[in-house]
Every structure is written in structure tokens, then in C-alpha cells.
Scaffold this motif. Structure first.
Motif, PDB file in Angstrom:
ATOM      1  N   LEU A 138      40.886  34.346  41.712  1.00 32.01           N
ATOM      2  CA  LEU A 138      42.276  34.746  41.903  1.00 32.01           C
ATOM      3  C   LEU A 138      42.502  36.239  41.679  1.00 32.01           C
ATOM      4  O   LEU A 138      43.560  36.759  42.038  1.00 32.01           O
ATOM      5  CB  LEU A 138      43.185  33.954  40.958  1.00 32.01           C
ATOM      6  CG  LEU A 138      43.262  32.452  41.216  1.00 32.01           C
ATOM      7  CD1 LEU A 138      44.061  31.760  40.123  1.00 32.01           C
ATOM      8  CD2 LEU A 138      43.882  32.179  42.587  1.00 32.01           C
ATOM      9  N   LEU A 139      41.534  36.915  41.099  1.00 35.40           N
ATOM     10  CA  LEU A 139      41.703  38.329  40.765  1.00 35.40           C
ATOM     11  C   LEU A 139      40.386  39.048  40.992  1.00 35.40           C
ATOM     12  O   LEU A 139      39.323  38.548  40.602  1.00 35.40           O
ATOM     13  CB  LEU A 139      42.142  38.469  39.307  1.00 35.40           C
ATOM     14  CG  LEU A 139      42.556  39.853  38.809  1.00 35.40           C
ATOM     15  CD1 LEU A 139      43.821  40.318  39.514  1.00 35.40           C
ATOM     16  CD2 LEU A 139      42.784  39.826  37.299  1.00 35.40           C
ATOM     17  N   ARG A 140      40.473  40.216  41.615  1.00 34.25           N
ATOM     18  CA  ARG A 140      39.272  41.007  41.882  1.00 34.25           C
ATOM     19  C   ARG A 140      39.628  42.490  41.796  1.00 34.25           C
ATOM     20  O   ARG A 140      40.604  42.930  42.406  1.00 34.25           O
ATOM     21  CB  ARG A 140      38.739  40.704  43.284  1.00 34.25           C
ATOM     22  CG  ARG A 140      37.411  41.369  43.606  1.00 34.25           C
ATOM     23  CD  ARG A 140      36.254  40.480  43.248  1.00 34.25           C
ATOM     24  NE  ARG A 140      34.960  41.146  43.397  1.00 34.25           N
ATOM     25  CZ  ARG A 140      33.810  40.548  43.170  1.00 34.25           C
ATOM     26  NH1 ARG A 140      33.791  39.268  42.811  1.00 34.25           N
ATOM     27  NH2 ARG A 140      32.666  41.200  43.280  1.00 34.25           N
ATOM     28  N   ALA A 153      44.354  45.890  34.413  1.00 33.99           N
ATOM     29  CA  ALA A 153      44.665  44.482  34.667  1.00 33.99           C
ATOM     30  C   ALA A 153      45.505  43.890  33.540  1.00 33.99           C
ATOM     31  O   ALA A 153      46.420  43.092  33.791  1.00 33.99           O
ATOM     32  CB  ALA A 153      43.378  43.684  34.844  1.00 33.99           C
ATOM     33  N   ASN A 154      45.227  44.288  32.291  1.00 36.57           N
ATOM     34  CA  ASN A 154      46.028  43.778  31.185  1.00 36.57           C
ATOM     35  C   ASN A 154      47.451  44.309  31.242  1.00 36.57           C
ATOM     36  O   ASN A 154      48.404  43.606  30.896  1.00 36.57           O
ATOM     37  CB  ASN A 154      45.382  44.149  29.852  1.00 36.57           C
ATOM     38  CG  ASN A 154      46.041  43.459  28.674  1.00 36.57           C
ATOM     39  OD1 ASN A 154      46.483  42.315  28.774  1.00 36.57           O
ATOM     40  ND2 ASN A 154      46.126  44.150  27.557  1.00 36.57           N
ATOM     41  N   GLN A 170      47.925  41.000  42.948  1.00 34.38           N
ATOM     42  CA  GLN A 170      47.146  39.764  42.876  1.00 34.38           C
ATOM     43  C   GLN A 170      47.670  38.810  41.803  1.00 34.38           C
ATOM     44  O   GLN A 170      47.728  37.594  42.009  1.00 34.38           O
ATOM     45  CB  GLN A 170      45.685  40.100  42.592  1.00 34.38           C
ATOM     46  CG  GLN A 170      45.018  40.914  43.681  1.00 34.38           C
ATOM     47  CD  GLN A 170      43.600  41.310  43.295  1.00 34.38           C
ATOM     48  OE1 GLN A 170      42.675  40.501  43.369  1.00 34.38           O
ATOM     49  NE2 GLN A 170      43.428  42.550  42.870  1.00 34.38           N
ATOM     50  N   ILE A 171      48.065  39.349  40.655  1.00 34.09           N
ATOM     51  CA  ILE A 171      48.556  38.500  39.575  1.00 34.09           C
ATOM     52  C   ILE A 171      49.892  37.873  39.948  1.00 34.09           C
ATOM     53  O   ILE A 171      50.127  36.683  39.706  1.00 34.09           O
ATOM     54  CB  ILE A 171      48.654  39.306  38.268  1.00 34.09           C
ATOM     55  CG1 ILE A 171      47.235  39.613  37.749  1.00 34.09           C
ATOM     56  CG2 ILE A 171      49.461  38.562  37.213  1.00 34.09           C
ATOM     57  CD1 ILE A 171      47.199  40.565  36.579  1.00 34.09           C
ATOM     58  N   ASP A 182      38.965  34.585  33.195  1.00 29.25           N
ATOM     59  CA  ASP A 182      39.164  33.295  33.858  1.00 29.25           C
ATOM     60  C   ASP A 182      39.772  33.471  35.250  1.00 29.25           C
ATOM     61  O   ASP A 182      39.377  32.780  36.201  1.00 29.25           O
ATOM     62  CB  ASP A 182      40.060  32.394  32.998  1.00 29.25           C
ATOM     63  CG  ASP A 182      39.374  31.928  31.722  1.00 29.25           C
ATOM     64  OD1 ASP A 182      38.129  32.050  31.636  1.00 29.25           O
ATOM     65  OD2 ASP A 182      40.082  31.453  30.814  1.00 29.25           O
ATOM     66  N   LEU A 183      40.742  34.377  35.371  1.00 25.33           N
ATOM     67  CA  LEU A 183      41.343  34.643  36.684  1.00 25.33           C
ATOM     68  C   LEU A 183      40.304  35.197  37.654  1.00 25.33           C
ATOM     69  O   LEU A 183      40.273  34.829  38.833  1.00 25.33           O
ATOM     70  CB  LEU A 183      42.497  35.636  36.543  1.00 25.33           C
ATOM     71  CG  LEU A 183      43.802  35.117  35.954  1.00 25.33           C
ATOM     72  CD1 LEU A 183      44.743  36.281  35.632  1.00 25.33           C
ATOM     73  CD2 LEU A 183      44.473  34.146  36.931  1.00 25.33           C
TER      74      LEU A 183
END
Length: 323
Positions: A285-287, A131-132, A162-163, A279-280
């Protein structure tokens, strides 16, 4: 653990001393870990040029650190001197330099943060590196931009879709037939099945996570004022000298001579990045998307699946069940 480079069959389960946290470190009881392309690259010493690029990770004959694994989620077991904002029992997630495929791992405080409250340990372990990386690659993307993500169904790709969507982009995802519906479910506005259709058109940003196309082909997909982002991990094909490093190097050499900007960003794990991801996630907003889960004893099978079967989304390892 592993002493020399080779296939997943080289990995062995062994008893090792429980690590002790040094100053500024946290000892984590690992509940779950996840597999990344980085793990099989280090396991095999592939591409071979990497053995001369980063001696803190790659030794000449085997990995510099015998216990593999980076991403993890678990509970704080002990804190070292100077760590005052975490306590024993706190749930955390992060990315170790190595050693996460074990019951305990000692990690610098700056490489972990509190676990997202709405994720299981397995889901949280799937987040940090992939994710990063997606977040780093797409930081420049703004509202209304057209973004093409090649390799949208992999570990980084599922987060990237998603991002990009969360940043207001119009997302086109490239994947194989079996992953079309999954890409749509993650928020892609348009999905291209590369086994049936040719990728055409021009985009404001092209994020290549596959590393299988030539630089010339990729540049043709980018608007002259756009950005090509290279971050492909590739798949194991019997070993190589340069692997994805070759495409990244060609991209850097071409930068002064082409109109689209070419970026090959390196994702640096920081508390700020983990907090932003948390936070996302907690905002919905993110999974993380998980393909398969394996017990710790089956880590070799998990890595083999990751490197040879084009895993969909993330592959995770359950180290210890939550009590």
C-alpha cells in the motif's frame, strides 16, 4: 560536518571517531540516508527564530550537532546494554537526532526498527521522517473523505497521497506540470497543475505541505466541518526570520475563531510508527518514490538540490554499498 551556519558549501568531509552505543542504543552501519527539508533548515539555521526555539538542534552560531542527517537505513554493528531484540547484522531503518550522513550512527532503540523486507536500503532510508509526517497528518482521515494535498510531489507529499488513498479517501493532488503523471501514478484521483489552474472547491481535509498560500486562502478550501492540516517546510529563498513558522503560528492563533479545525501536528518517531509504516510497505500500500541518489561525498550537492530545485519525491544518499 559543519561548524557554523551557511550554505551546503560549508559542509566538509572529515574523519571522526566511531560512535559507541550507550545503554538502550544501537550502533548502525549506515548503508543509505535521505535528505529532508529539516536538514537544510538546520544547516542554514533558517528560519532564524528556530535558533532560540530548540537548543538541542540549533546552536547560536551553528548546528548543535556538527554531523548532519536524520533518516537512515543500514545494518546493526553493535548493541548497547539493554537492547535484546536486535543482533549484529540485522537490517534496520529509522530516524536519528543527527549524524546519519556518516558511516556509523548511534541511535536510541526507540528511533529505529527492522527494515521492510521488500525495500532496498536507499528506499528504506527515504521512509522514516517523511512517511511518518504524512501518517501523523492524516490519521483522522476516513473512508470516502475528500482530501486535498498541496505539495503532493515532495518527500512528504508522495507518501501522503498513498496513505490517504490507503485510508479510503478521494485524493486530489496539487503539483506542477512536470509532476502531474507522477502524482497520478501514486494513486491521486484528481491532479491539479497549479501553474495552469486555480485550486477551487471545498474538501474535508486540506493538507498544506508547501507553505506558500495564506491562511485565509487555505481556509476557503476547507468545509466548515473539515480540517486544515499545516505542515509546510518551505523552500530556501535567501533566509528568513520566521519562514513556515509564521503560517503555523497564525494557524494556532486563528483556531478558536474559525469553523474548520486547524491542526499542526508534530510527528514523533516511535517503534510503533515505524512498524505501522513497514506493514503498509510490505502489504504493497505504500512505496517510497525517489528522485535522485548521491554518493556520501556529494552530500552538499544533494542538500543543495533539495533546497533549491523543488525536488520531486525523495533525495537519497548512498553511504556504503550492501555487501
Amino acid at each position: 560536518m559543519q561548524q557554523v551556519y551557511g550554505s551546503p558549501a560549508m559542509l566538509r568531509t572529515a574523519e571522526v571517531e566511531r560512535p559507541q552505543p550507550g545503554a538502550g542504543q544501537v550502533l548502525v552501519r549506515v548503508r543509505a540516508a535521505s535528505v529532508n527539508a529539516r536538514d537544510w533548515h538546520v544547516m542554514r539555521g533558517d528560519p532564524k527564530i528556530a535558533r532560540w526555539m530548540d537548543r538541542s538542534v540549533f546552536g547560536r552560531r551553528g548546528p548543535a550537532n556538527p554531523v548532519p542527517g536524520g533518516d537512515f537505513a543500514g545494518t546493526v554493528a553493535q548493541v548497547g546494554d539493554g537492547v535484546t531484540d536486535l543482533a549484529v547484522g540485522d537490517e534496520v531503518f529509522g530516524e536519528a537526532v543527527s549524524g546519519a550522513f556518516a558511516e556509523y550512527v548511534a541511535v536510541a532503540r526507540g528511533l529505529l526498527d527492522r527494515k521492510p523486507a521488500n525495500l532496498s536500503f536507499e528506499e528504506a532510508a527515504a521512509v522514516p521522517l517523511a512517511a511518518n509526517t504524512a501518517l501523523t497528518c492524516l490519521r483522522h482521515v476516513g473512508d470516502g473523505e475528500r482530501v486535498l494535498i498541496i505539495g503532493a510531489s515532495g518527500g512528504v507529499g508522495t507518501f501522503a497521497v498513498q496513505i490517504a488513498r490507503a485510508r479510503g479517501a478521494r485524493v486530489s493532488a496539487v503539483c506542477s506540470t512536470r509532476n502531474v503523471e507522477a502524482a497520478r501514478s501514486l494513486g491521486a484521483h484528481h491532479v491539479i497543475d497549479y501553474t495552469r489552474d486555480t485550486v477551487t472547491g471545498r474538501y474535508d481535509t486540506v493538507l498544506d505541505l508547501a507553505g506558500t498560500r495564506t491562511l485565509r486562502t487555505l481556509l476557503r478550501l476547507v468545509e466548515p466541518t473539515g480540517t486544515l492540516v499545516l505542515s509546510g517546510g518551505g523552500n530556501f529563498d535567501g533566509g528568513s526570520w520566521f519562514g513556515p513558522v509564521g503560517l503555523l503560528a497564525r494557524g494556532q492563533l486563528a483556531r478558536p475563531f474559525v469553523k474548520p479545525a486547524i491542526r499542526a501536528p508534530l510527528a514523533e518517531q516511535t517503534p510503533q510508527a515505524l512498524t505501522e509504516l513497514r506493514d503498509l510497505i510490505e502489504s504493497g500500500l505504500l512505496r517510497p518514490a525517489i528522485d535522485r541518489a548521491y554518493p556520501l561525498a556529494d552530500t552538499p550537492a544533494a542538500i543543495e538540490y533539495m533546497e533549491t530545485e523543488h525536488a520531486r519525491a525523495k533525495v537519497v544518499i548512498t553511504v556504503a554499498p550492501a555487501s
